[in-house]
Design an enzyme around this catalytic site. Structure first.
Site, PDB file in Angstrom:
ATOM      1  N   TYR A   1     111.768 -31.444  10.363  1.00 12.40           N
ATOM      2  CA  TYR A   1     111.500 -32.638   9.557  1.00 12.40           C
ATOM      3  C   TYR A   1     112.588 -32.843   8.507  1.00 12.40           C
ATOM      4  O   TYR A   1     113.068 -33.957   8.309  1.00 12.40           O
ATOM      5  CB  TYR A   1     110.130 -32.497   8.897  1.00 12.40           C
ATOM      6  CG  TYR A   1     109.773 -33.656   7.992  1.00 12.40           C
ATOM      7  CD1 TYR A   1     109.603 -34.938   8.509  1.00 12.40           C
ATOM      8  CD2 TYR A   1     109.582 -33.473   6.623  1.00 12.40           C
ATOM      9  CE1 TYR A   1     109.264 -36.010   7.693  1.00 12.40           C
ATOM     10  CE2 TYR A   1     109.236 -34.535   5.801  1.00 12.40           C
ATOM     11  CZ  TYR A   1     109.089 -35.798   6.333  1.00 12.40           C
ATOM     12  OH  TYR A   1     108.759 -36.850   5.527  1.00 12.40           O
TER      13      TYR A   1
ATOM     14  N   GLY B   1     103.094 -46.830   4.843  1.00 13.53           N
ATOM     15  CA  GLY B   1     103.479 -48.032   5.582  1.00 13.53           C
ATOM     16  C   GLY B   1     102.535 -49.186   5.325  1.00 13.53           C
ATOM     17  O   GLY B   1     102.958 -50.339   5.167  1.00 13.53           O
TER      18      GLY B   1
ATOM     19  N   GLY C   1      98.399 -45.330   5.215  1.00  8.25           N
ATOM     20  CA  GLY C   1      99.274 -44.629   4.293  1.00  8.25           C
ATOM     21  C   GLY C   1     100.332 -45.478   3.633  1.00  8.25           C
ATOM     22  O   GLY C   1     100.109 -46.629   3.255  1.00  8.25           O
TER      23      GLY C   1
ATOM     24  N   GLY D   1     104.978 -48.179  11.649  1.00 10.00           N
ATOM     25  CA  GLY D   1     104.006 -47.206  11.177  1.00 10.00           C
ATOM     26  C   GLY D   1     103.220 -47.710   9.975  1.00 10.00           C
ATOM     27  O   GLY D   1     103.071 -47.005   8.978  1.00 10.00           O
TER      28      GLY D   1
END
Length: 266
Positions: A155, A20, A18, A14
Site C-alpha cells: 500500500y 469518496g 467513506g 470509489g
C-alpha cells in the site's frame, strides 16, 4: 465561497462510501454534477439519493476499475450525459499485511486497484479535457507515499506511485489548460475507521468514550500537531478547491491535509 463549479461534471471513483462519498457530496454542494462510482448499485443509489435530496445533481457509473472492461463501462456511462471535466481518482484499498504476509500476488492486486485503475481513467478521460482546454485530475494520495511504515508495504508503494504519476501527468499536460494534483490525507474519521478504533480500544487502554478513544489513537498511532483525526469534509474541501478555477495556477502539487502528521520543511 462560490467555487464556480456549476456546470462542471465530476467523476469520483470509489464514491459509494467513506472519503469518496464525502468528496462527491462536497462537489455536488458546490454545483457540480457528480458521477458516483462503485460496484454496489444499492450503495451508489443511496449516495445519489442523498445528493439529490439536498438539491444537487448526481448520476451513477458502476463498474470495477481494476479491469479494462470495467473501466470502459464506467467511462461510457459517466460520459453519457456529457464529458467529464473533473476526475478524482479516489478508489483504492489496503490490507493489514507486512513484509512476511504480503505475497507478490497481493502486491500485484494492490497496484492494479490503487494505481492502474487511476491510469485507466486518466487515459480514457483526459483526452477530452485536452480538447476542451480545461480539466482537473486529482489523485487521493497520502503521507505514507513519502514516509512509509513497515506495515502495508504494498500500500505504501502504491501511494508513492500515485504521487509520482500525478506529477508526471502534470508535466505532460503543460500548456493544455488541464492540471494534475494530489491531495494527501492523514488519518480520517470515516465510519470504517471509527468502527475499527472502537474495536481495538480496549486492548490499547484508550477508554470507552469516543473522545478518549480518539485522543488515545492520535497519541499512540497517528501523532499530529492538531491532536485529532481528520474529518472527511476537510479533505473534500481541498479537493474541491483544486477542482475549481481558483486553482488554475496549481499543477504537480501535493496538498497535505493531515494535521501536520508529515513533518517536512519543503
Amino acid at each position: 465561497m462560490n467555487l464556480q463549479l456549476t456546470g462542471k461534471r465530476a467523476l469520483v471513483t470509489g464514491s459509494t462510501a467513506g472519503l469518496g462519498e464525502a468528496i462527491a457530496k462536497f462537489l455536488a454542494a458546490e454545483g457540480a454534477t457528480v458521477v458516483i462510482n462503485g460496484r454496489s448499485h444499492e450503495r451508489a443509489a443511496a449516495v445519489v439519493a442523498a445528493i439529490t435530496a439536498e438539491g444537487g445533481k448526481a448520476e451513477m457509473a458502476l463498474g470495477d476499475l481494476a479491469t479494462d472492461a470495467g473501466a470502459d463501462a464506467v467511462v461510457a456511462e459517466a460520459c453519457r450525459s456529457g464529458a467529464i471535466d473533473i476526475l478524482v481518482n479516489n478508489a483504492g484499498y489496503y490490507h493489514h499485511l507486512d513484509w512476511n504476509t504480503a505475497s507478490t500476488e497481493r502486491w500485484m492486486e494492490t497496484f492494479d486497484v490503487n494505481v492502474l485503475s487511476a491510469v485507466r481513467m486518466i487515459q480514457r478521460l483526459v483526452p477530452s479535457m485536452r480538447e476542451a482546454r480545461w480539466g482537473r485530475v486529482i489523485q487521493i494520495g497520502g503521507g505514507l507515499a513519502g514516509q512509509p511504515i513497515s506495515m502495508q508495504p504494498d500500500y505504501n508503494a502504491s501511494l508513492a506511485a500515485r504521487h509520482n504519476l500525478a506529477v508526471s501527468l502534470a508535466r505532460d499536460l503543460k500548456n493544455s489548460g488541464v492540471t494534475s494534483n494530489i491531495v494527501a490525507p492523514g488519518a480520517v474519521l470515516v465510519p470504517s475507521v471509527k468502527e475499527l478504533l472502537e474495536k481495538i480500544a480496549p486492548a490499547h487502554g484508550w477508554g470507552e468514550s469516543w473522545e478518549d478513544i480518539e485522543q488515545g489513537c492520535v497519541r499512540d498511532m497517528v501523532p499530529n500537531d492538531v491532536g485529532r483525526l481528520g474529518r472527511p469534509d476537510e479533505i473534500a474541501a481541498a479537493v474541491a478547491y483544486l477542482a475549481s478555477p481558483y486553482a488554475a495556477y496549481i499543477s504537480g502539487a501535493t496538498i497535505r491535509v493531515d494535521g501536520g502528521t508529515v513533518r517536512a520543511v519543503f
